[in-house]
Design an enzyme around this catalytic site. Structure first.
Site, PDB file in Angstrom:
ATOM      1  N   TYR A  57     -27.127  11.145 -26.764  1.00  0.00           N
ATOM      2  CA  TYR A  57     -26.174  11.603 -25.752  1.00  0.00           C
ATOM      3  C   TYR A  57     -25.090  12.434 -26.447  1.00  0.00           C
ATOM      4  O   TYR A  57     -24.027  11.932 -26.814  1.00  0.00           O
ATOM      5  CB  TYR A  57     -25.527  10.427 -25.036  1.00  0.00           C
ATOM      6  CG  TYR A  57     -26.454   9.617 -24.171  1.00  0.00           C
ATOM      7  CD1 TYR A  57     -27.715  10.067 -23.814  1.00  0.00           C
ATOM      8  CD2 TYR A  57     -26.057   8.353 -23.700  1.00  0.00           C
ATOM      9  CE1 TYR A  57     -28.560   9.308 -23.019  1.00  0.00           C
ATOM     10  CE2 TYR A  57     -26.890   7.591 -22.901  1.00  0.00           C
ATOM     11  CZ  TYR A  57     -28.144   8.066 -22.570  1.00  0.00           C
ATOM     12  OH  TYR A  57     -28.969   7.300 -21.786  1.00  0.00           O
ATOM     13  N   PHE A 214     -26.307  10.715  -5.792  1.00  0.00           N
ATOM     14  CA  PHE A 214     -26.724  11.107  -4.449  1.00  0.00           C
ATOM     15  C   PHE A 214     -26.350  10.048  -3.410  1.00  0.00           C
ATOM     16  O   PHE A 214     -25.876  10.367  -2.309  1.00  0.00           O
ATOM     17  CB  PHE A 214     -28.237  11.335  -4.433  1.00  0.00           C
ATOM     18  CG  PHE A 214     -28.779  11.864  -3.130  1.00  0.00           C
ATOM     19  CD1 PHE A 214     -28.894  13.232  -2.908  1.00  0.00           C
ATOM     20  CD2 PHE A 214     -29.190  11.000  -2.121  1.00  0.00           C
ATOM     21  CE1 PHE A 214     -29.400  13.721  -1.716  1.00  0.00           C
ATOM     22  CE2 PHE A 214     -29.697  11.473  -0.929  1.00  0.00           C
ATOM     23  CZ  PHE A 214     -29.799  12.840  -0.729  1.00  0.00           C
TER      24      PHE A 214
END
Length: 309
Positions: A57, A214
């Site tokens: 990351y 979402f």
């Protein structure tokens, strides 16, 4: 606060953990270092004690320097190290052609030392194989994990994107404490592994539990994302067809959230927490209000009828 157990490791954590990837990777340009460190620390002060990162990351800051996600956690949590559980991962590197998997023993041994240094810790609580490497047998990886546990470099290990066959083979050599697979109301294909987890006593740490944001209901078909730095620009749920397919679900979440005096995101996480006592979602965010909101999902209780709906 209620705690959840990471398999048979003896490690206990808050029901909702913090996925830290987005501070430096995949959700736009990296967050400014001091701001990211401050936000991670605020999450701890809110009550979070389970933090998830990975060696891969990483992002590039505006000045061209590299942002290492593990370093952010190390700085933010250094003086409270004994009060948190830190998970990181090995075995994946990013390239222009996609993900490169490498779980060779020599790679793992080098990776764990790098992660220990960047995190500034003597021992990693939970160390995941980030993705299965088809070139390396699960028993080989498990043997290295057994070695790392014996030498005190890690406390427990897990597998991300685990399959049943791979999990069983690895677990037989060195007990696996957790898997980390995608899981949300939009992605339920891994529910078939629940019986295996129950049989073996393994926790399910769920990444992308809100469908990459979402399910918060905060986006529309006209929302846009950086096509290079933000992975959501290429996710199917964020297309016009994706929003159309999710209309019924999103309406249900909105109505239920209104009745429960909660948010759509909290209902989504509460549903997950109610499914199984060994599921631990790790949503991520850069916003203090959203991080607080996600942790609050632990206090939203759904009835059997609401779970069924």
């Amino acid at each position: 606060m209620e705690k959840r157990i990471l398999g048979r490791s003896g490690l206990t954590v808050t029901p909702v953990g913090l996925g830290c990837m987005g501070f430096s990777h995949a959700y736009g340009a990296p967050m400014e270092r001091s701001e990211a460190v401050t936000m991670i620390r605020k999450a701890y002060e809110m009550g979070y004690d389970f933090f998830d990162t990975a060696e891969c990351y990483i992002g590039t800051n505006a000045d061209g320097s590299t942002s290492f996600n593990e370093e952010l956690l190390g700085e933010a949590l250094r003086d409270v190290r004994d009060h948190v559980v830190i998970a990181t991962k090995f075995g994946v590197q990013h390239s222009a052609s996609g993900l490169l998997m490498d779980s060779r023993p020599e790679t793992i041994r080098k990776a764990v030392d790098g992660s220990l240094k960047r995190l500034g810790v003597d021992c990693i609580d939970l160390y995941y194989q980030h993705r299965i490497d088809p070139k390396v047998e699960p028993e080989t990886v498990a043997e290295v994990m057994k070695e790392l546990i014996a030498t005190g470099k890690i406390r427990a290990w897990g597998i991300s994107e685990a399959t049943e066959d791979y999990l069983r083979s690895a677990h037989a050599v060195c007990p696996v404490s957790a898997i980390q697979n995608r899981y949300s109301m939009l992605a339920r294909e891994h529910e078939k592994i629940f019986p295996v987890l129950e049989e073996l006593g393994i926790a399910y740490v769920a990444f992308s539990p809100l469908g990459n944001g979402f399910l918060t209901g905060q986006y529309t078909a006209s929302s846009t994302f950086d096509s290079v730095l933000d992975y959501r620009a290429h996710m199917p749920q964020y297309t016009e067809d994706g929003f159309k397919a999710a209309e019924k679900l999103m309406k249900l979440l909105e109505e239920m959230a209104a009745r429960k005096e909660a948010t759509s995101g909290q209902i989504s996480l509460a549903w997950m927490l109610g499914k199984k006592p060994y599921i631990i979602p790790i949503p991520g965010s850069r916003k203090e209000s959203r991080i607080q909101e996600n942790l609050g999902a632990k206090d939203v209780l759904l009835s059997d009828a609401e779970m069924t709906a």
